[in-house]
Scaffold this motif. Structure first.
Motif, mmCIF file in Angstrom:
data_model
loop_
_atom_site.group_PDB
_atom_site.id
_atom_site.type_symbol
_atom_site.label_atom_id
_atom_site.label_comp_id
_atom_site.label_asym_id
_atom_site.label_seq_id
_atom_site.Cartn_x
_atom_site.Cartn_y
_atom_site.Cartn_z
ATOM 1 N N ALA A 211 0.843 -1.195 0.000
ATOM 2 C CA ALA A 211 0.000 0.000 0.000
ATOM 3 C C ALA A 211 0.875 1.240 0.000
ATOM 4 N N GLY A 212 0.315 2.328 -0.458
ATOM 5 C CA GLY A 212 0.976 3.621 -0.425
ATOM 6 C C GLY A 212 -0.002 4.666 0.050
ATOM 7 N N GLY A 213 0.522 5.785 0.547
ATOM 8 C CA GLY A 213 -0.365 6.837 1.018
ATOM 9 C C GLY A 213 0.396 8.027 1.509
ATOM 10 N N LYS A 214 -0.325 8.974 2.076
ATOM 11 C CA LYS A 214 0.317 10.180 2.586
ATOM 12 C C LYS A 214 -0.446 10.703 3.791
ATOM 13 N N THR A 215 0.332 11.127 4.788
ATOM 14 C CA THR A 215 -0.234 11.731 5.987
ATOM 15 C C THR A 215 -0.410 13.227 5.778
ATOM 16 N N GLY A 216 -1.250 13.832 6.612
ATOM 17 C CA GLY A 216 -1.425 15.273 6.577
ATOM 18 C C GLY A 216 -1.843 15.780 7.943
ATOM 19 N N THR A 217 -1.182 16.844 8.393
ATOM 20 C CA THR A 217 -1.483 17.449 9.692
ATOM 21 C C THR A 217 -1.477 18.960 9.537
ATOM 22 N N THR A 218 -2.490 19.642 10.041
ATOM 23 C CA THR A 218 -2.530 21.094 9.915
ATOM 24 C C THR A 218 -2.082 21.759 11.214
ATOM 25 N N SER A 219 -1.900 23.069 11.125
ATOM 26 C CA SER A 219 -1.349 23.817 12.250
ATOM 27 C C SER A 219 -2.231 23.677 13.481
ATOM 28 N N ASN A 220 -1.573 23.636 14.630
ATOM 29 C CA ASN A 220 -2.250 23.524 15.918
ATOM 30 C C ASN A 220 -3.065 22.243 16.050
ATOM 31 N N TYR A 221 -2.759 21.269 15.205
ATOM 32 C CA TYR A 221 -3.411 19.957 15.290
ATOM 33 C C TYR A 221 -4.931 20.066 15.116
ATOM 34 N N GLN A 222 -5.338 20.897 14.159
ATOM 35 C CA GLN A 222 -6.769 21.058 13.902
ATOM 36 C C GLN A 222 -7.319 19.973 12.990
ATOM 37 N N ASP A 223 -6.497 19.441 12.092
ATOM 38 C CA ASP A 223 -6.942 18.420 11.141
ATOM 39 C C ASP A 223 -5.901 17.319 11.045
ATOM 40 N N GLY A 224 -6.370 16.101 10.963
ATOM 41 C CA GLY A 224 -5.505 14.967 10.685
ATOM 42 C C GLY A 224 -6.009 14.247 9.453
ATOM 43 N N TYR A 225 -5.106 13.976 8.514
ATOM 44 C CA TYR A 225 -5.478 13.381 7.222
ATOM 45 C C TYR A 225 -4.645 12.134 6.966
ATOM 46 N N PHE A 226 -5.254 11.148 6.356
ATOM 47 C CA PHE A 226 -4.477 10.081 5.718
ATOM 48 C C PHE A 226 -5.262 9.585 4.515
ATOM 49 N N VAL A 227 -4.593 9.569 3.366
ATOM 50 C CA VAL A 227 -5.180 9.042 2.139
ATOM 51 C C VAL A 227 -4.200 8.041 1.550
ATOM 52 N N GLY A 228 -4.682 6.868 1.211
ATOM 53 C CA GLY A 228 -3.793 5.850 0.659
ATOM 54 C C GLY A 228 -4.559 4.809 -0.133
ATOM 55 N N PHE A 229 -3.817 3.856 -0.672
ATOM 56 C CA PHE A 229 -4.459 2.852 -1.517
ATOM 57 C C PHE A 229 -3.651 1.564 -1.586
ATOM 58 N N SER A 230 -4.388 0.503 -1.885
ATOM 59 C CA SER A 230 -3.801 -0.767 -2.291
ATOM 60 C C SER A 230 -4.174 -0.952 -3.754
ATOM 61 N N ARG A 231 -3.974 -2.136 -4.294
ATOM 62 C CA ARG A 231 -4.359 -2.364 -5.694
ATOM 63 C C ARG A 231 -5.874 -2.400 -5.866
ATOM 64 N N ASP A 232 -6.617 -2.630 -4.765
ATOM 65 C CA ASP A 232 -8.064 -2.827 -4.882
ATOM 66 C C ASP A 232 -8.896 -1.705 -4.283
ATOM 67 N N LEU A 233 -8.371 -0.968 -3.325
ATOM 68 C CA LEU A 233 -9.155 0.046 -2.634
ATOM 69 C C LEU A 233 -8.341 1.322 -2.421
ATOM 70 N N VAL A 234 -9.046 2.444 -2.503
ATOM 71 C CA VAL A 234 -8.457 3.753 -2.194
ATOM 72 C C VAL A 234 -9.289 4.344 -1.061
ATOM 73 N N THR A 235 -8.637 4.762 0.021
ATOM 74 C CA THR A 235 -9.363 5.200 1.206
ATOM 75 C C THR A 235 -8.789 6.490 1.759
ATOM 76 N N GLY A 236 -9.682 7.417 2.088
ATOM 77 C CA GLY A 236 -9.284 8.668 2.705
ATOM 78 C C GLY A 236 -9.918 8.805 4.080
ATOM 79 N N VAL A 237 -9.156 9.312 5.033
ATOM 80 C CA VAL A 237 -9.639 9.490 6.409
ATOM 81 C C VAL A 237 -9.317 10.913 6.854
ATOM 82 N N TRP A 238 -10.298 11.567 7.453
ATOM 83 C CA TRP A 238 -10.086 12.888 8.066
ATOM 84 C C TRP A 238 -10.585 12.853 9.494
#
Length: 733
Positions: free
Chosen positions: A531-558
């Protein structure tokens, strides 16, 4: 005296005769008036075909990809069954329970009325309901449920008129197809499908007993509300069915009722985030506004349950969470727009616009790859100031010379800022547009670190374009729309073949994304398959992100708070990454562990100048090249295939190679200079715009213009607590 006495009986008889004559006249007059009223009422009754049509709006049933019912919107009428199509046991059960003299009365049951009055006199004046099936039908079709003598009189008049207008078979057919049975189901077919999962033509005796018992109090006895109460009521119905000979044995029927299983009922909870999203699209896909519809969706019920569990388990207690998961071609398999639909129906997966933080770097690195950067190239992680803005890394440290892969996996902000400046902030914005981001995009330098607010579903679709081999992805939830009788009104066309990323760009980007989970900020997202993906964090810890995928599914979480207040130490590599892992582990059960397309070769042999033809139809909206160029590192000029010099000293490659010449000498030959095809850029000193076909590189998106960013080298800025700081910290390791 005797004569006077003899006249008294005669006078009395005369008074009785007069009274009887008066009563007879009054009775005949009343009958004539009733006949006239019935005749007039008959002329106002709609025809049978008109009464068959469903009132009260259109019914829509939404089902998952496997046929599981997700939600019923509006009244559900099911299919219309003719009298001969209705099972005899169903007709017998209903008549036994509701109107045992149905076939002998004329719309109103005098025997039943007298008995009700007799019981009422013995019971202290409480009159029980005595409505016949015809009266109930009249009330359902034309009247309200108010308890007044006037309404009861109109009900009786309509029942008499209907008995003259329609046959007993037609009345019973109308009744069984129109009466309310609870759970939103009108008619026996809707009730059968709702409670048993099949047509009313297949009803068994215990199933018919359940349905017949619901008319008395649909909301109270419906199996969708209380299965045990529905069984208790059906046991009483079994006695009446046996009494009237509908079934041979009440005891046997009661045993069958006890063993009867009901169809699983849809939860009116978190799946509504998804069904609300798709139902809003139905009117745009079909023009049918009357007939009941069945909407077949792409949602997977098991994956939806996994999504609910992942969000509820991993979202911080004081925060909201959202998750959307789709196939690489855009078929949405699961959606959570919040922790609990009952408490908040605001869909944070499709409506909310939040900053993605470093998850935005996907667009920065894709643009850089298209412009000559490869994963094994070297870049400088060092202080930098761009137009007065100084981005800083998480922890505020710097690592010096690193590879592009290390910079992406570790989410180094200074490197992303340098790359975005070099390729052009407008071009990063255009890359985001190309991959489906529709929200407003900033062109200020800080945009490189994800300051532009986006929707989670759009970010997930952008990553899906990489997982889909570079083809455009338009998320969708509706596979097919048809009428209740099976007429197909809409069917999802074939997936898009429009290419927005060339294969070698996809492979290089996938390599970088895979490194985030294998060795970078997203290690918590690992779930046992490539799988591959990328994390994301905004200033003052207001938002947490992770979006990634395998060969069969792509999933985003906020994850974050609706009021934008900080959430204690919330980072994309923490709770969102763990939610991604938990969901993907369950959702991918039974799927093979297939490697991602991330093999860039020993010497990045996939790196080559893309042919614009590969982008396919529709690329024009993003701009196009008029000519091909090759950058000559010895002379610093852009040369066309026919040898024409386009402009000299076009660009100096900065930050890609170590500053120390001795360190450069130890690099592979292909890394010592930009000896690979790349796109020329404007002279960093002259400030002149590029010529020829590259003019579009500095054109703003959506006709919003801003001056082209300066590419002049700024001296490394010492960290100044009082000076400009990054709007967004990177993700912690």
């Amino acid at each position: 005296m005797s004569k006077s006495k003899s006249q008294r009986p005669s006078r009395r008889r005369s008074l009785w005769r007069t009274a009887w004559r008066s009563l007879l006249v009054l009775g005949i007059g009343a009958v004539l008036l009733l006949v006239g009223a019935v005749a007039v009422t008959m002329t106002t009754l709609p025809g049978f075909t008109t009464l068959m049509k469903s009132p009260n709006g259109q019914a829509v049933r939404v089902v998952a990809r496997d046929g599981t019912v997700l939600v019923n919107q509006g009244p559900s009428y099911g299919g219309w069954l003719r009298h001969e199509e209705i099972p005899d046991v169903m007709k017998g059960a209903m008549i036994a329970v509701e109107d045992r003299r149905f076939h002998s009365h004329f719309g109103v049951d005098p025997i039943g009325l007298v008995r009700a009055l007799w019981v009422a006199a013995a019971d202290g004046g409480n009159v029980r309901a005595t409505s016949t099936i015809t009266q109930q039908l009249a009330r359902n079709l034309f009247l309200t449920n108010e308890r007044t003598f006037a309404r009861k009189g109109r009900e009786a008049l309509l029942a008499l008129a209907m008995e003259r207008r329609f046959s007993k078979e037609e009345i019973l057919e109308l009744y069984l197809n129109r009466v309310y049975f609870g759970g939103g189901a009108y008619g026996i077919d809707a009730a059968s499908r709702r409670f048993y999962g099949h047509s009313a033509e297949e009803l068994s005796a215990p199933e018919a007993a359940i349905i017949a018992g619901l008319v008395k109090a649909p909301s109270r006895f419906a199996p969708s509300s209380d299965p045990e109460r529905a069984r208790d009521r059906a046991r009483v119905v079994a006695l009446t069915m046996a009494r009237d000979g509908v079934v041979p044995s009440a005891a046997a029927l009661q045993a069958d009722i006890e063993a009867l299983e009901f169809a699983p009922q849809p939860k009116q909870n978190n799946v509504r985030y998804f069904t609300d999203w798709v139902l809003a699209q139905v009117d745009d896909l079909v023009s049918e506004r009357v007939k009941p519809l069945v909407v077949t969706t792409t949602l997977d019920a098991d994956m939806q349950r996994a999504a609910e569990e992942a969000v509820k388990t991993n979202a911080p207690e004081e925060a909201q969470g959202a998750l959307v998961s789709m196939t690489p071609t855009g078929a949405v398999r699961a959606m959570m727009g919040g922790r609990d639909y009952v408490n908040s129906n605001y869909n944070r997966a499709t409506v909310a616009e939040r900053q993605p933080g470093s998850a935005w770097k996907l667009f920065v690195y894709l643009t850089a790859i298209e412009n000559g950067i490869s994963p094994r190239d070297y870049v400088e992680d060092a202080p930098v100031t761009i137009d007065g803005w100084t981005p800083r890394n998480y922890g505020r440290g710097h690592r010096g010379t690193v590879t592009v892969t290390q910079a992406f996996a570790g989410s180094y902000n200074t490197v992303a800022a340098r790359l975005a400046e070099r390729v052009g902030f407008n071009n990063v914005a255009m890359m985001a547009r190309r991959l489906g981001i529709e929200t407003d995009i900033s062109r200020q330098p800080a945009m490189a670190l994800g300051t532009s607010s986006v929707r989670l579903i759009e970010m997930t679709a952008a990553y899906a374009a990489v997982a889909n081999g570079g083809r455009a992805v338009d998320p969708y939830g509706i596979q097919k729309v048809e009428t209740a009788d099976g007429r197909v009104l809409y069917e999802r066309p074939a997936d898009s073949t429009r290419v927005v990323l060339s294969p070698w760009v996809v492979t290089n980007m996938t390599y970088l994304l895979e490194s985030v989970i294998s060795s970078g900020t997203g290690r918590a997202a690992a779930f046992g398959k490539p799988a591959g993906g990328k994390t994301g964090t905004t200033s003052n810890y207001q938002d947490g992100y992770f979006v990634g995928f395998s060969r069969d599914l792509v999933t985003g979480v906020w994850m974050g708070r609706d009021d934008n207040r900080p959430v204690g130490r919330l980072t994309g590599g923490g709770n969102p990454a763990r939610a991604f892992s938990a969901y993907m582990r369950r959702a991918s059960e039974g799927m093979p562990a297939r490697a991602l397309d991330s093999d860039i070769g020993e010497d990045d042999d996939l790196f080559a100048e893309p042919d614009m033809e590969i982008y396919g139809e529709g690329w024009e909206e993003f701009g196009e090249y008029d000519r091909d160029y090759v950058y000559d590192p010895e002379t610093g000029v852009g040369v066309t295939p026919d040898g024409d010099v386009e402009y000299g000293d076009s660009v100096e490659i900065r930050d890609v190679y170590p500053a120390d010449p001795s360190a450069r000498a130890e690099l592979p030959s292909r890394m010592r200079s930009a000896d690979v095809p790349t796109r020329p850029r404007a002279d960093g000193n002259s400030g002149d715009p590029p010529r020829g076909g590259d003019g579009w590189l500095d054109e703003p998106v959506d006709s919003r213009r801003r001056p082209a960013p300066s590419t002049s080298q700024s001296p490394p800025a010492a960290e100044n607590e009082d000076g400009p700081t990054s709007l967004l910290p990177p993700d912690p390791m």
